[in-house]
Design a protein around this motif. Structure first.
Motif, PDB file in Angstrom:
ATOM      1  N   PRO A 171       0.838  -1.408  -0.286  1.00 36.70           N
ATOM      2  CA  PRO A 171       0.126  -0.537  -0.150  1.00 36.70           C
ATOM      3  C   PRO A 171       0.807   1.367  -0.165  1.00 36.70           C
ATOM      4  CG  PRO A 171       0.314  -0.725   2.129  1.00 36.70           C
ATOM      5  CD  PRO A 171       1.183  -1.613   0.966  1.00 36.70           C
ATOM      6  N   PHE A 172       2.267   1.266   0.078  1.00 38.65           N
ATOM      7  CA  PHE A 172       3.041   2.459   0.217  1.00 38.65           C
ATOM      8  C   PHE A 172       2.750   3.541  -1.230  1.00 38.65           C
ATOM      9  CE2 PHE A 172       7.390   3.865  -1.160  1.00 38.65           C
ATOM     10  CZ  PHE A 172       7.622   5.161  -0.326  1.00 38.65           C
ATOM     11  N   ILE A 173       2.173   2.759  -2.468  1.00 35.65           N
ATOM     12  CA  ILE A 173       2.107   4.191  -2.853  1.00 35.65           C
ATOM     13  C   ILE A 173       1.345   4.146  -3.724  1.00 35.65           C
ATOM     14  CG2 ILE A 173       3.993   3.475  -5.062  1.00 35.65           C
ATOM     15  CD1 ILE A 173       1.977   2.363  -6.502  1.00 35.65           C
ATOM     16  N   GLY A 174      -0.254   3.912  -2.675  1.00 32.59           N
ATOM     17  CA  GLY A 174      -1.422   4.809  -1.947  1.00 32.59           C
ATOM     18  C   GLY A 174      -2.179   3.786  -3.245  1.00 32.59           C
ATOM     19  N   LYS A 191      -3.968   7.277  -0.062  1.00 33.48           N
ATOM     20  CA  LYS A 191      -3.348   7.506   0.867  1.00 33.48           C
ATOM     21  C   LYS A 191      -2.352   7.198  -0.022  1.00 33.48           C
ATOM     22  CE  LYS A 191      -3.701   4.594   4.345  1.00 33.48           C
ATOM     23  NZ  LYS A 191      -3.696   4.747   5.547  1.00 33.48           N
ATOM     24  N   GLY A 192      -1.149   6.429   0.598  1.00 37.03           N
ATOM     25  CA  GLY A 192       0.077   6.986   0.791  1.00 37.03           C
ATOM     26  C   GLY A 192       0.517   7.802  -0.304  1.00 37.03           C
ATOM     27  N   LEU A 296      -4.916  -1.466   3.032  1.00 38.45           N
ATOM     28  CA  LEU A 296      -4.405  -0.405   2.432  1.00 38.45           C
ATOM     29  C   LEU A 296      -3.881   0.707   3.408  1.00 38.45           C
ATOM     30  CD1 LEU A 296      -8.967   0.905   1.337  1.00 38.45           C
ATOM     31  CD2 LEU A 296      -7.383   0.279   0.137  1.00 38.45           C
ATOM     32  N   ASN A 297      -3.780   0.243   4.512  1.00 31.58           N
ATOM     33  CA  ASN A 297      -3.000   1.342   5.361  1.00 31.58           C
ATOM     34  C   ASN A 297      -1.500   0.383   5.466  1.00 31.58           C
ATOM     35  OD1 ASN A 297      -4.830   2.069   6.788  1.00 31.58           O
ATOM     36  ND2 ASN A 297      -5.457   0.671   8.112  1.00 31.58           N
TER      37      ASN A 297
END
Length: 583
Positions: A171-174, A191-192, A296-297
């Motif tokens: 999920p780093f790039i979101g 996110k991300g 997602l986190n």
């Protein structure tokens, strides 16, 4: 007779003159019309695009693609032509023929046939539109004496975010969500990396051409032409290496299944720069098929836990730095049982009176509890902060939970000093531990973990990234001498102690295991976090590596879970030539 012939000649002559006059009028009209058309000003817009996300080895892992909507006026499709229209539209669009038939039979008027068509489909359908018109499969109609024809229209209707490598680097790039500017759809980060750099990646302004048109409706490129070139958002260039990232993601997924764990997190960082070569988790997602929203986190910074024994080298280094440990010192580890007031402290591997380094090598809770007995609470608290615990790591994501360490007031209690020293009663995230352990492999200096190398717009590079942390890059946390002592102890831990499974001939490897119960509602569950943080070096390269396994069912000691994963990551570094056996 002659009069009749003369009348006939005159009549023919007059018809001829009238015909010539008609041609002249027609020519004059068309010519004037063309001159009038050339005076009409038209404006063509070109929508700007959101910037892309690109890995250090050149893979574009997120980009924006224009999408198109196809409509047809069903009144322009004769009843006998509906089936052939549906068949041809299906061939060019890939949408089932039956679905198209159902739509064009649903109502009279303009019907939306397809949304979010890609550029290839757009080009094909534009060509089809011309063919359908030419072959009179689509025909116009007269309404109150006026000829009307709309037919098949395909127009740009928005932008869609594309992730061509599926769940890679999530999920780093979101991810992004869609919003609308009038009838045009765009995306924004949620996110991300997508959210953290949303303002940088979003489109700056659209481009346009404005000028006179010719009879075909095409803008004339002359001195009257006005033009603005579109300005796209910045591209975000990562420090991540795609080849290594993919290998580590596969390793983590394999071990998640093998250990029946809730999640496995792993990362590799250049020790001297803080550049992350890989930041991976077993819990990745493809947005369209997402079932568990917790995926997602970015749990490397959003999941906090009690670290257990991986905290011991950090506390031990502070004791060394403040001269609370003497050369040649021994410590009595009480054969595995020790009391502080009514609190009983135990060791998994009981020891007696041993050299003080054995407290780290064989992971003695009792040894650490005794070592911090007289440690000044202010020095203790400030030291943990200097190592980066209880503060944001600085990783460039939209959200980080920084956890907590014991307050100075709490650390005045021996039992709190002791439990902190073996990793209970404090909360950290994965990236904080990676950042802290990196100090041992970087001559005592702290660096900020970096997943983003720079932003680029056109040919301009922006490398001055603002990172949310109070850490001062390359500031000294412990002296080089203390860092070297710690490094030596961690290498011994791999060769003699709890990290034995990670040792590989030809490399310099050190690290520390940690296993801790999972806390819940004021108590502890019969579930565990297991970790291994350390380093792997050859003569040219230095890398800090971390692994955390959340709630494994098949074994819970770090030596059984995190250690083999750490070793597999080091082997991946060898396979991808980031490391070479040179010692």
């Amino acid at each position: 007779m002659q009069i009749q012939q003369s009348t006939k000649v005159i009549t023919i002559f007059l018809v001829f003159i009238l015909a010539l006059f008609g041609v002249f009028i027609r020519y004059t009209y068309v010519s004037q019309s063309e001159r009038d058309l050339s005076k009409i000003i038209i404006k063509e817009r070109e929508k700007a695009k959101r910037g892309s996300i690109i890995t250090s080895d050149g893979y574009t892992v997120a980009y924006t693609e224009k999408v198109y909507t196809a409509t047809v006026d069903t009144r322009d499709i004769p009843e006998d032509n509906k089936k052939i229209f549906a068949k041809m539209f299906s061939i060019y669009s890939g949408i089932p023929e039956e679905k198209i038939l159902k739509k064009i039979n649903s109502r009279k008027g303009i019907v939306i046939l397809a949304r979010k068509l890609n550029f290839r489909q757009y080009e094909g359908l534009k060509k089809l539109s011309r063919e359908l018109t030419a072959s009179r499969i689509l025909v116009g109609r007269h309404v109150d004496g006026v000829y009307r024809y709309i037919g098949l229209a395909v127009v740009e209707s928005g932008a869609e975010r594309i992730y061509p490598y599926g769940d890679t680097l999530t999920p780093f790039i979101g991810y992004t969500n869609e919003y609308h500017e009038g009838r045009y759809s765009r995306v924004e980060g949620v996110k991300g990396i997508e959210k953290r750099f949303n303002d940088d990646m979003k489109p700056i302004h659209d481009g346009y051409l404005r000028g006179n048109r010719d009879v075909r409706g095409v803008i004339i490129r002359n001195g009257n032409l006005e033009q603005m070139v579109r300005s796209d958002g910045s591209d975000t260039h990562l420090t991540i290496n795609m080849a290594l990232q993919k290998r580590i993601e596969l390793i983590l997924s394999e071990y998640k299944e093998k250990l029946d764990a809730r999640e496995v997190i792993g990362a590799v960082m250049e020790s001297d720069t803080g550049n992350l070569l890989a930041l991976a988790t077993s819990n990745r997602f493809v947005r369209k098929t997402l079932k568990d929203i917790s995926y997602l986190n970015v749990d490397a910074v959003e999941y906090i836990f009690e670290p257990g024994s991986v905290i011991k080298p950090i506390v031990y280094a502070l004791l060394l730095e403040h001269k609370h440990i003497r050369r040649g010192q021994h410590i009595d580890c009480e054969n595995g049982k020790y009391w502080i007031g009514r609190k009983k402290i135990t060791d998994e591997h009981p020891m007696g009176n041993v050299p003080v380094e054995e407290v780290i090598i064989h992971s003695s809770n009792i040894g650490m509890a005794k070592l911090v007995k007289d440690f000044d609470p202010i020095e203790y608290y400030n030291g943990l902060k200097k190592f980066g615990l209880g503060i944001r790591s600085g990783l460039e994501v939209s959200r980080e939970i920084k956890g907590r360490i014991r307050s100075i007031h709490e650390l005045r209690s021996h039992i709190y000093r002791a439990t902190t020293a073996y990793g209970y009663g404090i909360l950290v995230n994965f990236m904080q531990l990676l950042k802290a352990f990196n100090i041992f492999n970087n001559e005592g200096k702290i660096v900020i973990p970096k997943g983003v190398a720079y932003l680029k717009r056109g040919e301009t590079i922006f490398s001055d990234i603002i990172r949310d942390t109070p850490t001062i890059e390359n500031s000294e946390v412990i002296s080089p001498a203390t860092a070297r002592k710690m490094k030596h102890i961690l290498i011994r831990t791999v060769k003699e102690g709890t990290g034995r499974g990670t040792d590989i001939v030809g490399l310099e490897i050190g690290g520390k295991t940690g296993t801790a119960h999972i806390a819940s509602r004021g108590g502890y569950l019969d579930k565990y976090h297991s970790s291994f943080f350390g380093f792997a070096n050859d003569k040219e390269h230095k890398y800090t590596i971390g692994v955390t396994v959340v709630d494994p069912e098949e074994g819970y000691f770090a030596s059984q879970t995190a250690v083999p994963i750490f070793r597999a990551i080091v082997e991946a570094l060898l396979e991808t030539k980031f490391l070479e056996k040179s010692y």
